[in-house]
Design a protein around this motif. Sequence first.
Motif, PDB file in Angstrom:
ATOM      1  N   VAL A 148     -27.231  26.868  39.419  1.00 27.42           N
ATOM      2  CA  VAL A 148     -26.113  26.187  40.071  1.00 27.42           C
ATOM      3  C   VAL A 148     -25.051  27.234  40.335  1.00 27.42           C
ATOM      4  CG1 VAL A 148     -25.131  25.520  37.825  1.00 27.42           C
ATOM      5  CG2 VAL A 148     -24.375  24.347  39.897  1.00 27.42           C
ATOM      6  N   GLY A 149     -24.502  27.229  41.537  1.00 29.27           N
ATOM      7  CA  GLY A 149     -23.486  28.217  41.891  1.00 29.27           C
ATOM      8  C   GLY A 149     -22.631  27.736  43.036  1.00 29.27           C
ATOM      9  N   GLY A 150     -21.567  28.469  43.287  1.00 30.17           N
ATOM     10  CA  GLY A 150     -20.665  28.097  44.380  1.00 30.17           C
ATOM     11  C   GLY A 150     -20.107  29.336  45.042  1.00 30.17           C
ATOM     12  N   ALA A 151     -19.624  29.152  46.267  1.00 29.03           N
ATOM     13  CA  ALA A 151     -19.039  30.268  47.009  1.00 29.03           C
ATOM     14  C   ALA A 151     -18.048  29.720  48.030  1.00 29.03           C
ATOM     15  CB  ALA A 151     -20.111  31.099  47.694  1.00 29.03           C
ATOM     16  N   GLU A 152     -17.152  30.601  48.465  1.00 28.08           N
ATOM     17  CA  GLU A 152     -16.134  30.249  49.456  1.00 28.08           C
ATOM     18  C   GLU A 152     -16.256  31.186  50.650  1.00 28.08           C
ATOM     19  OE1 GLU A 152     -11.310  29.365  49.660  1.00 28.08           O
ATOM     20  OE2 GLU A 152     -12.190  30.382  47.923  1.00 28.08           O
ATOM     21  N   ARG A 153     -16.168  30.595  51.845  1.00 25.58           N
ATOM     22  CA  ARG A 153     -16.237  31.385  53.074  1.00 25.58           C
ATOM     23  C   ARG A 153     -15.529  30.635  54.190  1.00 25.58           C
ATOM     24  NH1 ARG A 153     -22.101  32.792  55.309  1.00 25.58           N
ATOM     25  NH2 ARG A 153     -22.167  33.928  53.309  1.00 25.58           N
ATOM     26  N   GLY A 154     -14.622  31.311  54.862  1.00 24.87           N
ATOM     27  CA  GLY A 154     -13.945  30.711  56.008  1.00 24.87           C
ATOM     28  C   GLY A 154     -13.203  29.435  55.683  1.00 24.87           C
ATOM     29  N   GLY A 155     -12.634  29.358  54.483  1.00 22.88           N
ATOM     30  CA  GLY A 155     -11.883  28.168  54.094  1.00 22.88           C
ATOM     31  C   GLY A 155     -12.742  27.024  53.606  1.00 22.88           C
ATOM     32  N   ARG A 156     -14.055  27.226  53.502  1.00 27.49           N
ATOM     33  CA  ARG A 156     -14.961  26.189  52.984  1.00 27.49           C
ATOM     34  C   ARG A 156     -15.502  26.626  51.632  1.00 27.49           C
ATOM     35  NH1 ARG A 156     -19.575  25.034  57.200  1.00 27.49           N
ATOM     36  NH2 ARG A 156     -19.832  23.105  56.023  1.00 27.49           N
ATOM     37  N   ARG A 157     -15.670  25.670  50.724  1.00 29.64           N
ATOM     38  CA  ARG A 157     -16.253  25.957  49.421  1.00 29.64           C
ATOM     39  C   ARG A 157     -17.494  25.075  49.255  1.00 29.64           C
ATOM     40  NH1 ARG A 157     -12.939  25.411  44.443  1.00 29.64           N
ATOM     41  NH2 ARG A 157     -12.761  23.251  45.155  1.00 29.64           N
ATOM     42  N   LEU A 158     -18.624  25.719  48.975  1.00 34.03           N
ATOM     43  CA  LEU A 158     -19.877  24.992  48.833  1.00 34.03           C
ATOM     44  C   LEU A 158     -20.432  25.162  47.429  1.00 34.03           C
ATOM     45  CD1 LEU A 158     -21.769  25.880  52.166  1.00 34.03           C
ATOM     46  CD2 LEU A 158     -20.105  24.052  51.743  1.00 34.03           C
ATOM     47  N   VAL A 159     -21.196  24.170  46.989  1.00 30.17           N
ATOM     48  CA  VAL A 159     -21.941  24.239  45.736  1.00 30.17           C
ATOM     49  C   VAL A 159     -23.418  24.097  46.070  1.00 30.17           C
ATOM     50  CG1 VAL A 159     -21.706  21.741  45.340  1.00 30.17           C
ATOM     51  CG2 VAL A 159     -22.227  23.263  43.416  1.00 30.17           C
ATOM     52  N   VAL A 160     -24.250  24.858  45.367  1.00 28.31           N
ATOM     53  CA  VAL A 160     -25.688  24.800  45.575  1.00 28.31           C
ATOM     54  C   VAL A 160     -26.364  24.587  44.234  1.00 28.31           C
ATOM     55  CG1 VAL A 160     -25.959  27.317  45.382  1.00 28.31           C
ATOM     56  CG2 VAL A 160     -27.704  25.969  46.572  1.00 28.31           C
ATOM     57  N   THR A 161     -27.419  23.784  44.223  1.00 27.74           N
ATOM     58  CA  THR A 161     -28.203  23.557  43.004  1.00 27.74           C
ATOM     59  C   THR A 161     -29.675  23.769  43.319  1.00 27.74           C
ATOM     60  OG1 THR A 161     -28.405  21.164  43.394  1.00 27.74           O
ATOM     61  CG2 THR A 161     -26.515  21.915  42.114  1.00 27.74           C
ATOM     62  N   VAL A 162     -30.369  24.404  42.383  1.00 27.61           N
ATOM     63  CA  VAL A 162     -31.782  24.745  42.537  1.00 27.61           C
ATOM     64  C   VAL A 162     -32.487  24.421  41.227  1.00 27.61           C
ATOM     65  CG1 VAL A 162     -33.398  26.670  42.769  1.00 27.61           C
ATOM     66  CG2 VAL A 162     -31.376  26.565  44.244  1.00 27.61           C
ATOM     67  N   LEU A 163     -33.594  23.698  41.294  1.00 27.07           N
ATOM     68  CA  LEU A 163     -34.355  23.338  40.090  1.00 27.07           C
ATOM     69  C   LEU A 163     -35.848  23.544  40.331  1.00 27.07           C
ATOM     70  CD1 LEU A 163     -32.440  20.054  39.239  1.00 27.07           C
ATOM     71  CD2 LEU A 163     -32.521  22.070  37.759  1.00 27.07           C
TER      72      LEU A 163
END
Length: 418
Positions: A292-307
């Motif tokens: 599980v991780g997150g990042a910010e780019r161009g004013g957007r913040r996303l979270v990603v999950t992988v299982l």
Amino acid sequence: MRRPLAALIAGLLATPLFLIPAPAAAADIPCPKPKVAAPSRPPRPAVPADDPADLAVGGDALATHGLVVPEGSPKPPAITASTWLVADLDTGEVLGACDPHGYQTPASVQKTLLAATAIDQLDPKQVVTVTRGDLDIEPGSSAVGLIVGGKYPISTLWLGLLLNSGNDAANALARVAGGGGKDGVANTVAAMNALAASLGANQTHAVTPSGLDGKGQFTSAYDLALIGRVCLNNADFRKYALTRTAQMPAQKTASRKVGGFQFQNENKLIYNYPGALGGKTGFTQLARHSYVGGAERGGRRLVVTVLGAEARPLRGWEQGAKLLDWGFSLPKGTSVGNLVTPEEVAAAQATTDAGEAAAPAPGEKAGNTRPGAPRGLSVAAAISVAVVLTAAPLLLLLTQRRRRRLSREMPRSPSRAR
């Protein structure tokens, strides 16, 4: 000869729903996978049966064991993960997913649920004395190197948990958060499950605070995104999760003396992905790789999950990075569903509780409710259905849609780990 309306209504009311044929379900769209040889892996544990209401939490489109992406979007990357999800941290929009509500074994990403539960409850300056029970972890599993009788600040334990995935640190934190006694870990695990339920993470059940495998321990890509959203919106969590190196203090106890040492963050995303917000890696032989991780780019913040991922051709964090790139390529406002909020869950539960309190006892007549009819379906409602519908299969379709709408309003409530 057309049947009289009264006879049609009577027939519909008398037909048990389980006898009405269901419309054919659309086939799941396969998720993109790389062309690699299937690795040897332990048998997957038996998982709970699907609950249609749980599958539809966050939106009807998420009720699939296959791929769900916005129409016209670029194809997501081919990765080995069994399930995954990408969402907007701020708006809660789900950008895409593969089997979002599929049950998976969490491994050490479960430590994010421990953090979400206890990070605001514990004083980072409090000093904890490690007990022998804190070191009761599976031999060979990930540990940050705590010693019995050693004294460590809570802040150091959080670093040991999130950087080095210390199962010993997980036990110590859970014990203290749960009151410090023999039942401390069990109390914290119960609190973790209560928090998961309050978030709408209905498919998450913790058995251990660390993510070491336990019977009946599961989560899903959707649930992990709900938990990750809580963590990545917490300033203390981000501070710890973005720390690259930390120092374990030297210890001197009655029985031994141990020098201090440095340990590193195992989440390679923070070194290699511009705008990284932190996250957590995980692995057990049973769960495989999770992330599980997150990042910010161009004013957007996303979270990603992988299982349920394999380390080749891409490690878990690299698969997360590929999905983040794909998510950032989509225009703002893109959505196939949403991450429910605790406020929505609480409001829906209050509504449900009020409805159940007002419902008549089984078999009891109340108002215009027909005895034996599906709960909540009045004669007046049945007449409305009969006027619109002309065949029994359509009645079931309407009922299914109604249940899915309600599910959106009310989300229902073993190996080496590192």
